[in-house]
Design a protein around this motif. Structure first.
Motif, PDB file in Angstrom:
ATOM      1  N   ILE A   4     -60.095  88.531 -61.826  1.00  0.00           N
ATOM      2  CA  ILE A   4     -59.158  87.448 -62.095  1.00  0.00           C
ATOM      3  C   ILE A   4     -59.959  86.206 -62.483  1.00  0.00           C
ATOM      4  O   ILE A   4     -60.884  85.819 -61.778  1.00  0.00           O
ATOM      5  CB  ILE A   4     -58.278  87.155 -60.844  1.00  0.00           C
ATOM      6  CG1 ILE A   4     -57.530  88.394 -60.394  1.00  0.00           C
ATOM      7  CG2 ILE A   4     -57.335  86.002 -61.091  1.00  0.00           C
ATOM      8  CD1 ILE A   4     -56.482  88.880 -61.348  1.00  0.00           C
ATOM      9  N   VAL A   9     -53.146  84.837 -59.566  1.00  0.00           N
ATOM     10  CA  VAL A   9     -52.820  85.925 -60.491  1.00  0.00           C
ATOM     11  C   VAL A   9     -51.867  85.414 -61.574  1.00  0.00           C
ATOM     12  O   VAL A   9     -52.011  85.745 -62.756  1.00  0.00           O
ATOM     13  CB  VAL A   9     -52.218  87.129 -59.735  1.00  0.00           C
ATOM     14  CG1 VAL A   9     -51.715  88.185 -60.703  1.00  0.00           C
ATOM     15  CG2 VAL A   9     -53.247  87.729 -58.784  1.00  0.00           C
ATOM     16  N   ALA A  10     -50.894  84.609 -61.175  1.00  0.00           N
ATOM     17  CA  ALA A  10     -49.930  84.088 -62.151  1.00  0.00           C
ATOM     18  C   ALA A  10     -50.632  83.243 -63.220  1.00  0.00           C
ATOM     19  O   ALA A  10     -50.328  83.369 -64.412  1.00  0.00           O
ATOM     20  CB  ALA A  10     -48.859  83.254 -61.442  1.00  0.00           C
ATOM     21  N   HIS A  12     -53.783  83.499 -64.086  1.00  0.00           N
ATOM     22  CA  HIS A  12     -54.597  84.438 -64.866  1.00  0.00           C
ATOM     23  C   HIS A  12     -53.738  85.109 -65.941  1.00  0.00           C
ATOM     24  O   HIS A  12     -54.131  85.178 -67.104  1.00  0.00           O
ATOM     25  CB  HIS A  12     -55.224  85.487 -63.933  1.00  0.00           C
ATOM     26  CG  HIS A  12     -55.937  86.572 -64.662  1.00  0.00           C
ATOM     27  ND1 HIS A  12     -57.182  86.383 -65.220  1.00  0.00           N
ATOM     28  CD2 HIS A  12     -55.575  87.857 -64.934  1.00  0.00           C
ATOM     29  CE1 HIS A  12     -57.558  87.512 -65.811  1.00  0.00           C
ATOM     30  NE2 HIS A  12     -56.603  88.418 -65.643  1.00  0.00           N
ATOM     31  N   ARG A  13     -52.567  85.594 -65.533  1.00  0.00           N
ATOM     32  CA  ARG A  13     -51.677  86.261 -66.488  1.00  0.00           C
ATOM     33  C   ARG A  13     -51.215  85.287 -67.580  1.00  0.00           C
ATOM     34  O   ARG A  13     -51.142  85.663 -68.750  1.00  0.00           O
ATOM     35  CB  ARG A  13     -50.479  86.878 -65.774  1.00  0.00           C
ATOM     36  CG  ARG A  13     -50.870  88.119 -64.955  1.00  0.00           C
ATOM     37  CD  ARG A  13     -49.684  88.910 -64.452  1.00  0.00           C
ATOM     38  NE  ARG A  13     -48.752  89.358 -65.465  1.00  0.00           N
ATOM     39  CZ  ARG A  13     -48.930  90.374 -66.317  1.00  0.00           C
ATOM     40  NH1 ARG A  13     -50.047  91.070 -66.276  1.00  0.00           N
ATOM     41  NH2 ARG A  13     -47.988  90.708 -67.182  1.00  0.00           N
ATOM     42  N   ALA A  14     -50.922  84.055 -67.213  1.00  0.00           N
ATOM     43  CA  ALA A  14     -50.506  83.058 -68.200  1.00  0.00           C
ATOM     44  C   ALA A  14     -51.628  82.781 -69.196  1.00  0.00           C
ATOM     45  O   ALA A  14     -51.390  82.688 -70.406  1.00  0.00           O
ATOM     46  CB  ALA A  14     -50.064  81.768 -67.507  1.00  0.00           C
ATOM     47  N   GLN A  16     -54.098  84.856 -69.990  1.00  0.00           N
ATOM     48  CA  GLN A  16     -54.271  86.059 -70.813  1.00  0.00           C
ATOM     49  C   GLN A  16     -53.202  86.104 -71.905  1.00  0.00           C
ATOM     50  O   GLN A  16     -53.491  86.421 -73.052  1.00  0.00           O
ATOM     51  CB  GLN A  16     -54.200  87.323 -69.947  1.00  0.00           C
ATOM     52  CG  GLN A  16     -55.350  87.476 -68.982  1.00  0.00           C
ATOM     53  CD  GLN A  16     -56.651  87.803 -69.691  1.00  0.00           C
ATOM     54  OE1 GLN A  16     -57.309  86.927 -70.248  1.00  0.00           O
ATOM     55  NE2 GLN A  16     -57.023  89.058 -69.668  1.00  0.00           N
ATOM     56  N   ARG A  17     -51.967  85.815 -71.518  1.00  0.00           N
ATOM     57  CA  ARG A  17     -50.865  85.825 -72.481  1.00  0.00           C
ATOM     58  C   ARG A  17     -51.124  84.808 -73.591  1.00  0.00           C
ATOM     59  O   ARG A  17     -50.933  85.085 -74.768  1.00  0.00           O
ATOM     60  CB  ARG A  17     -49.546  85.533 -71.766  1.00  0.00           C
ATOM     61  CG  ARG A  17     -48.327  85.707 -72.650  1.00  0.00           C
ATOM     62  CD  ARG A  17     -47.027  85.491 -71.845  1.00  0.00           C
ATOM     63  NE  ARG A  17     -45.872  85.946 -72.556  1.00  0.00           N
ATOM     64  CZ  ARG A  17     -45.294  85.314 -73.569  1.00  0.00           C
ATOM     65  NH1 ARG A  17     -45.773  84.172 -73.993  1.00  0.00           N
ATOM     66  NH2 ARG A  17     -44.230  85.823 -74.170  1.00  0.00           N
ATOM     67  N   SER A  51     -54.326  96.996 -71.790  1.00  0.00           N
ATOM     68  CA  SER A  51     -54.124  95.707 -71.113  1.00  0.00           C
ATOM     69  C   SER A  51     -53.173  94.820 -71.890  1.00  0.00           C
ATOM     70  O   SER A  51     -52.358  94.103 -71.314  1.00  0.00           O
ATOM     71  CB  SER A  51     -55.459  94.987 -70.927  1.00  0.00           C
ATOM     72  OG  SER A  51     -56.298  95.722 -70.068  1.00  0.00           O
ATOM     73  N   GLN A  54     -49.613  95.463 -71.231  1.00  0.00           N
ATOM     74  CA  GLN A  54     -49.068  94.903 -69.987  1.00  0.00           C
ATOM     75  C   GLN A  54     -48.325  93.594 -70.256  1.00  0.00           C
ATOM     76  O   GLN A  54     -47.497  93.165 -69.467  1.00  0.00           O
ATOM     77  CB  GLN A  54     -50.183  94.654 -68.969  1.00  0.00           C
ATOM     78  CG  GLN A  54     -50.802  95.915 -68.443  1.00  0.00           C
ATOM     79  CD  GLN A  54     -51.954  95.626 -67.499  1.00  0.00           C
ATOM     80  OE1 GLN A  54     -52.214  94.488 -67.131  1.00  0.00           O
ATOM     81  NE2 GLN A  54     -52.654  96.686 -67.105  1.00  0.00           N
ATOM     82  N   TYR A  55     -48.627  92.964 -71.381  1.00  0.00           N
ATOM     83  CA  TYR A  55     -48.010  91.685 -71.734  1.00  0.00           C
ATOM     84  C   TYR A  55     -46.927  91.839 -72.810  1.00  0.00           C
ATOM     85  O   TYR A  55     -45.946  91.107 -72.809  1.00  0.00           O
ATOM     86  CB  TYR A  55     -49.077  90.701 -72.227  1.00  0.00           C
ATOM     87  CG  TYR A  55     -50.064  90.346 -71.148  1.00  0.00           C
ATOM     88  CD1 TYR A  55     -49.836  89.272 -70.302  1.00  0.00           C
ATOM     89  CD2 TYR A  55     -51.221  91.114 -70.949  1.00  0.00           C
ATOM     90  CE1 TYR A  55     -50.735  88.953 -69.289  1.00  0.00           C
ATOM     91  CE2 TYR A  55     -52.121  90.801 -69.945  1.00  0.00           C
ATOM     92  CZ  TYR A  55     -51.869  89.727 -69.117  1.00  0.00           C
ATOM     93  OH  TYR A  55     -52.743  89.418 -68.113  1.00  0.00           O
TER      94      TYR A  55
END
Length: 193
Positions: A4, A9-10, A12-14, A16-17, A51, A54-55
């Motif tokens: 991460i 995590v949120a 990280h995901r933002a 990545q997106r 990966s 996932q988005y």
């Protein structure tokens, strides 16, 4: 499990997106008419194709996300530039110059790529929204300036933006194109009607 790269995590995901969307926009700007595959976008961002899935479920899902992400940014930038002007004529010039700046930055190439690759429904809906958002303050500025038919005057201003955009995309430097548009529009915009 991937590491991460953010405090949560949120976040990280933002991030990545955002990176995926940015990569898709870059590829669209470079290619012009060919939509990127999820594998290409993954490679650009350093992510494996699974990966990226996932988005975004598909290329169409990714392109629709680019559309819904990009168009409000374009509108906000143009409106912000217009709001900085102190008079109606200045707002019209700011409209023209802001749009030309975005074209010079490659945003119009992204739009062209989207037009040739994205879902017609989402693109058409977002395009209508963008044009309405951009047209409203332009028409208001022209009305404040004293145009007898602000709607038609806005169409003419948009024609200048379109022709000037083509010049930039064909290699004429942005400052030269802006100078030409000022030469054309300033005599009208200096007059109060």
């Amino acid at each position: 499990m991937p590491k991460i790269q953010a405090p949560t995590v949120a976040e990280h995901r933002a991030r990545q997106r955002r990176a995926i969307l940015a990569a898709a926009r870059e590829i669209l700007a470079e290619n012009g008419t060919q939509a990127p595959s999820l594998a290409e976008v993954g490679k650009r961002t350093g992510l494996a194709r699974p990966s990226v899935y996932q988005y975004f479920r598909s290329r169409e899902d990714l392109l629709n996300a680019v559309i819904t992400d990009m168009f409000p940014e374009w509108s906000a930038y143009v409106t912000q530039q217009m709001d900085r002007a102190t008079d109606p004529g200045g707002r019209v010039l700011a409209y023209v110059e802001a749009n030309l700046h975005l074209v010079a930055q490659g945003e119009h190439a992204v739009m062209r790529g989207l037009a040739s690759s994205a879902s017609g429904t989402v693109l058409a809906e977002e395009s209508r929204t963008l044009h309405h958002q951009l047209r409203t303050p332009l028409v208001a500025a022209l009305a404040d300036h004293g145009a007898t038919d602000p709607d038609s005057a806005a169409e003419l201003i948009q024609a200048v933006v379109y022709a000037s955009s083509q010049m930039i995309e064909n290699g004429t430097p942005e400052p030269a194109v802006v100078a030409l548009t000022r030469e054309l529009l300033c005599p009208y915009l200096r007059q109060q009607h």
